[in-house]
Enzyme design. Structure first.
Site, PDB file in Angstrom:
ATOM      1  N   ASP A  62      -8.222   9.040  -5.064  1.00 24.18           N
ATOM      2  CA  ASP A  62      -8.727   8.156  -4.007  1.00 24.18           C
ATOM      3  C   ASP A  62      -9.827   8.906  -3.258  1.00 24.18           C
ATOM      4  O   ASP A  62      -9.669  10.095  -2.953  1.00 24.18           O
ATOM      5  CB  ASP A  62      -7.572   7.798  -3.063  1.00 24.18           C
ATOM      6  CG  ASP A  62      -7.900   6.666  -2.103  1.00 24.18           C
ATOM      7  OD1 ASP A  62      -8.962   6.723  -1.448  1.00 24.18           O
ATOM      8  OD2 ASP A  62      -7.087   5.748  -1.994  1.00 24.18           O
TER       9      ASP A  62
ATOM     10  N   ASN B  41      -0.794  -2.813  -2.637  1.00 19.21           N
ATOM     11  CA  ASN B  41      -1.108  -3.817  -1.625  1.00 19.21           C
ATOM     12  C   ASN B  41      -1.668  -5.034  -2.344  1.00 19.21           C
ATOM     13  O   ASN B  41      -2.726  -4.955  -2.962  1.00 19.21           O
ATOM     14  CB  ASN B  41      -2.138  -3.263  -0.632  1.00 19.21           C
ATOM     15  CG  ASN B  41      -1.667  -2.004   0.065  1.00 19.21           C
ATOM     16  OD1 ASN B  41      -0.486  -1.840   0.323  1.00 19.21           O
ATOM     17  ND2 ASN B  41      -2.583  -1.119   0.351  1.00 19.21           N
TER      18      ASN B  41
ATOM     19  N   GLN C  46      -5.039  -5.055   1.047  1.00 19.91           N
ATOM     20  CA  GLN C  46      -5.767  -4.674  -0.164  1.00 19.91           C
ATOM     21  C   GLN C  46      -7.243  -4.688   0.182  1.00 19.91           C
ATOM     22  O   GLN C  46      -7.776  -5.705   0.617  1.00 19.91           O
ATOM     23  CB  GLN C  46      -5.474  -5.651  -1.301  1.00 19.91           C
ATOM     24  CG  GLN C  46      -6.174  -5.294  -2.592  1.00 19.91           C
ATOM     25  CD  GLN C  46      -5.876  -6.279  -3.719  1.00 19.91           C
ATOM     26  OE1 GLN C  46      -5.053  -7.187  -3.579  1.00 19.91           O
ATOM     27  NE2 GLN C  46      -6.560  -6.123  -4.830  1.00 19.91           N
TER      28      GLN C  46
ATOM     29  N   HIS D 267      -4.526  -2.242  -7.821  1.00 17.01           N
ATOM     30  CA  HIS D 267      -4.413  -0.796  -7.965  1.00 17.01           C
ATOM     31  C   HIS D 267      -3.128  -0.308  -7.307  1.00 17.01           C
ATOM     32  O   HIS D 267      -2.672  -0.849  -6.317  1.00 17.01           O
ATOM     33  CB  HIS D 267      -5.634  -0.062  -7.395  1.00 17.01           C
ATOM     34  CG  HIS D 267      -5.972  -0.393  -5.974  1.00 17.01           C
ATOM     35  ND1 HIS D 267      -6.540  -1.587  -5.594  1.00 17.01           N
ATOM     36  CD2 HIS D 267      -5.826   0.324  -4.840  1.00 17.01           C
ATOM     37  CE1 HIS D 267      -6.746  -1.597  -4.287  1.00 17.01           C
ATOM     38  NE2 HIS D 267      -6.304  -0.438  -3.806  1.00 17.01           N
TER      39      HIS D 267
ATOM     40  N   HIS E 282      -1.260   2.873  -5.612  1.00 18.38           N
ATOM     41  CA  HIS E 282      -1.440   4.159  -4.941  1.00 18.38           C
ATOM     42  C   HIS E 282      -0.256   5.056  -5.275  1.00 18.38           C
ATOM     43  O   HIS E 282       0.897   4.631  -5.168  1.00 18.38           O
ATOM     44  CB  HIS E 282      -1.461   3.986  -3.418  1.00 18.38           C
ATOM     45  CG  HIS E 282      -2.600   3.200  -2.897  1.00 18.38           C
ATOM     46  ND1 HIS E 282      -3.712   3.790  -2.335  1.00 18.38           N
ATOM     47  CD2 HIS E 282      -2.809   1.865  -2.819  1.00 18.38           C
ATOM     48  CE1 HIS E 282      -4.551   2.852  -1.937  1.00 18.38           C
ATOM     49  NE2 HIS E 282      -4.029   1.671  -2.231  1.00 18.38           N
TER      50      HIS E 282
END
Length: 150
Positions: A30, A87, A94, A100, A102
């Site tokens: 990230d 999310n 999101q 995606h 995390h």
């Protein structure tokens, strides 16, 4: 190709610090991590939200998340656990319109550090972090190979 940031990363047309890739998903650091080693896993096929995601592809994402969380424990980052968070939709915070997952490494007693990281979201030595995660994945592969032989 669309203008989705994660599709551009998957296609190699945008930069990312990659830690894992197979035929269905890829994982990269990230750019605004909460903790060192905070990784995103994305399907290579675009899906905006869970409603758009094939359930089998979603399962592959979570398998990759499970594996990365385990790798973080045996890597040089030595996490004690991980948060796996997805999310779904803007109502759930999101921020990128591509599903995606995390994977956020955690350590015992890191509540203050975690809260600070959530607010600051600054990179943590991306090259050495990615190398540590990849080494953790390699260690898992070796451990599983040895277990299969024994």
């Amino acid at each position: 190709m669309n203008d989705c940031a994660f599709c551009l990363i998957v296609a190699g047309a945008a930069p990312a610090t990659m830690v894992y890739s197979d035929d269905a998903v890829c994982a990269f650091l990230d750019i605004r991590p909460i903790t060192r080693g905070h990784t995103l896993i994305v399907p290579k096929l675009h899906a905006t939200e869970l409603d758009d995601l094939d359930p089998d592809l979603g399962a592959r994402m979570f398998r990759a998340g499970h594996r990365l969380a385990r790798a973080l424990r045996v890597s040089g980052l030595a996490s004690d656990g991980a948060n796996l968070v997805l999310n779904d939709g803007t109502a759930a915070f999101q921020t990128v319109g591509h599903v995606h997952l995390h994977v956020v490494p955690r350590k015992h007693g890191d509540k203050l550090t975690f809260a600070k990281g959530f607010l600051l979201r600054r990179p943590h030595e991306p090259n050495s972090t990615a190398a540590a995660i990849r080494a953790g994945l390699t260690a898992l592969d070796q451990s599983e190979a040895e277990g299969a032989q024994g």
